[in-house]
Design an enzyme around this catalytic site. Structure first.
Site, short mmCIF file in Angstrom:
data_model
loop_
_atom_site.label_atom_id
_atom_site.label_comp_id
_atom_site.label_asym_id
_atom_site.label_seq_id
_atom_site.Cartn_x
_atom_site.Cartn_y
_atom_site.Cartn_z
N HIS A 267 1.15 -0.97 0.22
CA HIS A 267 -0.13 -0.01 0.18
C HIS A 267 1.28 1.22 -0.22
O HIS A 267 2.02 1.44 -0.63
CB HIS A 267 -0.66 -0.37 1.44
CG HIS A 267 -2.34 1.31 0.77
ND1 HIS A 267 -1.77 2.15 0.01
CD2 HIS A 267 -3.31 0.95 1.93
CE1 HIS A 267 -3.90 2.67 0.10
NE2 HIS A 267 -4.21 2.10 1.73
N HIS A 306 -2.55 -1.67 -9.46
CA HIS A 306 -3.31 -1.85 -8.85
C HIS A 306 -4.52 -1.99 -8.75
O HIS A 306 -4.96 -2.71 -9.92
CB HIS A 306 -4.07 -0.27 -9.06
CG HIS A 306 -4.15 0.49 -8.01
ND1 HIS A 306 -5.73 0.64 -8.15
CD2 HIS A 306 -4.09 1.90 -7.23
CE1 HIS A 306 -5.81 1.49 -7.24
NE2 HIS A 306 -4.47 1.70 -6.18
N ASP A 362 2.78 6.08 -6.63
CA ASP A 362 4.06 5.42 -5.72
C ASP A 362 5.28 5.41 -6.46
O ASP A 362 5.75 5.70 -5.94
CB ASP A 362 3.89 4.29 -5.23
CG ASP A 362 2.69 4.75 -3.90
OD1 ASP A 362 3.05 5.86 -3.25
OD2 ASP A 362 2.17 2.83 -3.63
N1 ACO Z 1 4.81 -6.95 -10.02
C1 ACO Z 1 4.80 -7.52 -10.89
N2 ACO Z 1 3.72 -8.36 -11.74
C2 ACO Z 1 2.30 -8.01 -10.36
C3 ACO Z 1 2.54 -6.81 -10.24
C4 ACO Z 1 3.84 -5.91 -9.86
N3 ACO Z 1 3.70 -4.66 -8.89
N4 ACO Z 1 1.15 -5.95 -9.93
C5 ACO Z 1 0.28 -7.35 -10.06
N5 ACO Z 1 1.27 -8.54 -10.68
C6 ACO Z 1 0.86 -9.36 -11.00
C7 ACO Z 1 0.76 -10.67 -10.37
O1 ACO Z 1 2.05 -11.28 -9.60
C8 ACO Z 1 -0.55 -11.38 -10.44
O2 ACO Z 1 -0.05 -12.56 -12.17
P1 ACO Z 1 -1.01 -13.62 -11.61
O3 ACO Z 1 -1.78 -13.59 -12.65
O4 ACO Z 1 -0.02 -14.23 -12.61
O5 ACO Z 1 -0.30 -14.77 -10.28
C9 ACO Z 1 -1.16 -10.52 -11.31
O6 ACO Z 1 -0.29 -9.25 -11.75
C10 ACO Z 1 -2.28 -9.60 -10.95
O7 ACO Z 1 -1.47 -9.40 -9.43
P2 ACO Z 1 -3.02 -9.20 -7.81
O8 ACO Z 1 -1.42 -9.13 -7.03
O9 ACO Z 1 -4.02 -10.61 -8.22
O10 ACO Z 1 -3.35 -7.74 -8.32
P3 ACO Z 1 -4.26 -6.91 -6.56
O11 ACO Z 1 -5.47 -6.58 -7.11
O12 ACO Z 1 -4.43 -8.18 -5.40
O13 ACO Z 1 -2.09 -6.07 -6.62
C11 ACO Z 1 -1.40 -4.72 -5.73
C12 ACO Z 1 -3.23 -4.99 -6.42
C13 ACO Z 1 -1.33 -5.26 -4.61
C14 ACO Z 1 -1.28 -3.23 -6.59
C15 ACO Z 1 -0.36 -5.09 -6.41
O14 ACO Z 1 -0.47 -5.04 -8.26
C16 ACO Z 1 1.14 -5.10 -6.45
O15 ACO Z 1 1.79 -5.59 -5.94
N6 ACO Z 1 2.39 -3.56 -6.69
C17 ACO Z 1 3.33 -3.42 -5.89
C18 ACO Z 1 3.32 -2.97 -4.44
C19 ACO Z 1 2.76 -0.88 -5.21
O16 ACO Z 1 2.91 -0.73 -6.12
N7 ACO Z 1 1.69 -0.48 -4.23
C20 ACO Z 1 0.98 0.32 -4.02
C21 ACO Z 1 -0.22 -0.04 -4.71
S1 ACO Z 1 -0.81 2.44 -4.66
C22 ACO Z 1 -1.20 2.39 -3.10
O17 ACO Z 1 -2.01 2.36 -2.88
C23 ACO Z 1 -1.35 3.14 -2.89
#
Ligand code: ACO
Length: 429
Positions: A267, A306, A362
Site C-alpha cells: 500500500h 493497482h 507511488d
Molecule cells: N509486479 C509484477 N507483477 C505484478 C505486480 C507488480 N507490481 N502487481 C501485480 N502483478 C501480477 C501478479 O503477480 C498477478 O499475476 P498472475 O495472474 O500471473 O498471478 C497479477 O499481476 C494480478 O496481481 P494481484 O496480486 O492479483 O493484484 P492485486 O489487485 O491483488 O494487487 C497490488 C494490487 C497489491 C497493488 C499489486 O499490483 C502490487 O503488489 N503492486 C506493487 C506494490 C505497489 O506498488 N503498491 C502500491 C499500490 S498504490 C497504493 O496503495 C497507494
C-alpha cells in the site's frame, strides 16, 4: 420498476428474485437461498474484498478501466492545477468547494490546531533515533486519543469537526517531528502564517534562521502531491478507518489504524520500496535484467499495478509532470532515467500488458521527495499527511450513514470438526 436478478439454485431447482440497485445486489438477499430449512443460507466468499462494496459514498469516484479519478465530482487534473491542498481537504469533508469566508475560516481552524501538547514532544523523545517514522507516527496519533478524551463523543457534529481540524492540523507536526527526532534536531513549532505545506517544510527543515521561507516551486509541488494523495475511495487504509470507526472508537485510534494499514509495502509503503528498487537497479542498462527477474516471479515491480486501475493511474501522469518542475529547482534526480526506462519496457512487455499493470501513484512520487531531500524512510509519512483528510472525510460520512453498522465479516470455517480434549500426558509425541 426496480431491476432484478433471478437466481436458480441447482441444488433445489428453486428460483429467487433479487433486487439490484446501482448494478449491485445486497449480499444479505443471498441468505434466503437455502437447501434446507435448517441451513444458514448462501453467502459470498471474497478475500481482499475484490468484488464487494462496503458502503455508499459520495466522496471519491474512481473508474479504474478509464483511468478517471474525481473528488466530489471534480476531476483530479483540475484540482491539481487550480486548487490547494487545504481547499481540497475542505471539499472532501464538506462536499462542496468553499466560499472565500468558508475557506479563510477552515484554513484558520486547521492551522491553529497544528501545535502539539508539550507532553507529546516528551513522548516522542522516547523513541530510539532509528525508529521508523511510520511506527512513531502511528503511535503518536494514537496517543492523541489520550489528550483529547472529548473525541469519544463521535455522535456530536461539533465534536467531530474539532477532531477533523486537530487531525489534519497535527499530522504535519507529528510527521515532521519523527524526522527531527531521528536526526537529533530540536523540534520546530508551527508557523501559522505559512501555507499548510510551507509550514510543514518549515517544521522539517528550519535550522538557525529566524524565519523559514519555503522555496515556492517546491512548496507548490508538495501541495500538488498532497492533493493527489488526499483520498482514493475504499482503499485498504480507508477501509481500516471505516472498520475501526464502525465500532464508534474515537478518530485518533482509527487514524492510527488506517496509518498502520498504509505503512505496508503493498500500500503506501510502496513509495519507499520504489526508491530502494531504483537504487538497486542503479543504471538504465540494468533495467532489462531486472524486468526478467520480476517476470520470473522473484519480486514485484514496486510502484506498478493497482487493484482498481487497469489503465494509467491519472495521478502518476500528474506526478511525472511535477517531477520535471521540481528538478528545474533541485537538479535532475538521475534515477528518473531508470524509472522512465522501466516504464517504457514494462508498458511494451506482454507480461505487464496482459495483466494491465501500469505505474501507480507511488512510482514517481519518491523521485520528487528524494529531490526535495526528504529521507526515504519518511516517504510513507508524506503519504499519511494528505490521506488523513480523506480518512476523516470518509469517517464523517460513515458516522452519519444510517445503513452502516459494526464491520463484522463472516468466514468459511475449514477447521477440525468437534473433538474431545486429550490430557497432556496422554498425547503422543
Ligand atoms: N509486479 C509484477 N507483477 C505484478 C505486480 C507488480 N507490481 N502487481 C501485480 N502483478 C501480477 C501478479 O503477480 C498477478 O499475476 P498472475 O495472474 O500471473 O498471478 C497479477 O499481476 C494480478 O496481481 P494481484 O496480486 O492479483 O493484484 P492485486 O489487485 O491483488 O494487487 C497490488 C494490487 C497489491 C497493488 C499489486 O499490483 C502490487 O503488489 N503492486 C506493487 C506494490 C505497489 O506498488 N503498491 C502500491 C499500490 S498504490 C497504493 O496503495 C497507494
Amino acid at each position: 420498476m426496480a431491476e432484478t436478478l433471478t437466481v436458480t439454485d441447482n441444488r433445489t431447482g428453486n428460483n429467487y428474485e433479487v433486487e439490484m440497485d446501482h448494478g449491485m445486489i445486497r449480499a444479505r438477499d443471498l441468505r434466503q437461498i437455502r437447501d434446507g430449512a435448517d441451513k444458514f443460507g448462501l453467502m459470498s466468499y471474497d478475500p481482499g474484498f475484490d468484488n464487494t462494496a462496503s458502503c455508499k459514498s459520495a466522496i471519491t469516484e474512481l473508474d479504474g478501466e478509464r483511468g478517471i479519478l474525481r473528488y466530489r465530482g471534480y476531476p483530479i487534473e483540475q484540482l491539481a492545477e487550480k486548487s490547494t491542498f487545504l481547499e481540497v481537504a475542505y471539499l472532501l469533508v464538506h462536499g462542496d468547494l468553499p466560499t472565500k469566508p468558508q475557506l479563510t475560516s477552515w484554513v484558520h481552524n486547521v492551522m491553529h490546531h497544528t501545535s502539539l501538547h508539550e507532553n507529546t514532544k516528551k513522548f516522542m523523545e522516547g523513541f530510539h533515533y532509528d525508529a521508523h517514522p511510520m511506527g512513531m507516527l502511528i503511535s503518536t496519533v494514537s496517543a492523541l486519543s489520550t489528550f483529547y478524551p472529548d473525541s469519544k463523543n463521535v455522535d456530536d457534529y461539533e465534536t467531530r469537526m474539532l477532531q477533523v481540524y486537530r487531525l489534519i492540523g497535527k499530522i504535519t507536526t507529528i510527521a515532521s517531528y519523527t524526522y527531527r527526532n531521528s536526526m537529533g534536531y530540536p523540534y520546530i513549532y508551527p508557523d501559522t502564517n505559512l501555507t499548510y505545506t510551507g509550514n510543514f517544510l518549515n517544521m522539517m527543515y528550519r535550522m538557525s534562521e529566524p524565519r523559514y521561507q519555503p522555496e515556492p516551486v517546491l512548496e507548490h509541488a508538495l501541495d500538488v502531491l498532497f492533493i493527489l494523495h488526499a483520498d482514493h475511495e475504499q482503499n485498504c487504509s480507508t477501509n481500516t478507518m471505516r472498520n475501526i470507526g464502525s465500532t464508534k472508537a474515537d478518530p485518533y485510534v482509527a487514524v492510527a489504524g488506517a496509518a498502520a494499514a498504509l505503512s505496508g509495502p503493498l500500500h503506501g509503503g510502496a513509495n519507499e520500496e520504489v526508491l530502494r528498487m531504483l537504487n538497486e537497479i542503479g543504471t538504465v542498462n540494468a533495467v532489462p535484467d531486472y524486468i526478467k527477474r520480476v517476470k520470473s516471479g522473484e519480486m514485484r515491480l514496486m510502484g506498478f499495478g493497482h487493484r482498481v486501475y487497469k489503465n494509467y493511474d491519472p495521478r502518476a501522469k500528474i506526478i511525472k509532470q511535477t517531477a520535471y518542475q521540481v528538478f528545474e529547482v533541485t537538479g535532475k534526480n538521475p534515477l528518473i532515467d531508470v524509472a522512465l526506462e522501466l516504464e517504457r519496457i514494462a508498458l511494451e512487455d506482454e507480461y505487464f500488458v496482459q495483466r494491465k499493470l501500469y505505474p501507480n501513484v507511488d512510482f514517481y512520487s519518491g523521485l520528487i521527495y528524494e529531490a526535495m531531500e526528504f529521507p526515504t524512510r519518511i516517504f510513507t509519512a508524506l503519504f499519511a499527511i494528505p490521506r488523513t483528510a480523506g480518512w476523516v472525510a470518509q469517517w464523517m460520512e460513515q458516522v452519519t450513514d444510517s445503513e452502516q453498522k459494526i464491520a463484522r465479516p463472516r468466514q468459511d470455517y475449514i477447521g477440525s470438526d468437534k473433538r474431545e480434549f486429550v490430557p497432556l500426558e496422554a498425547r503422543s509425541s
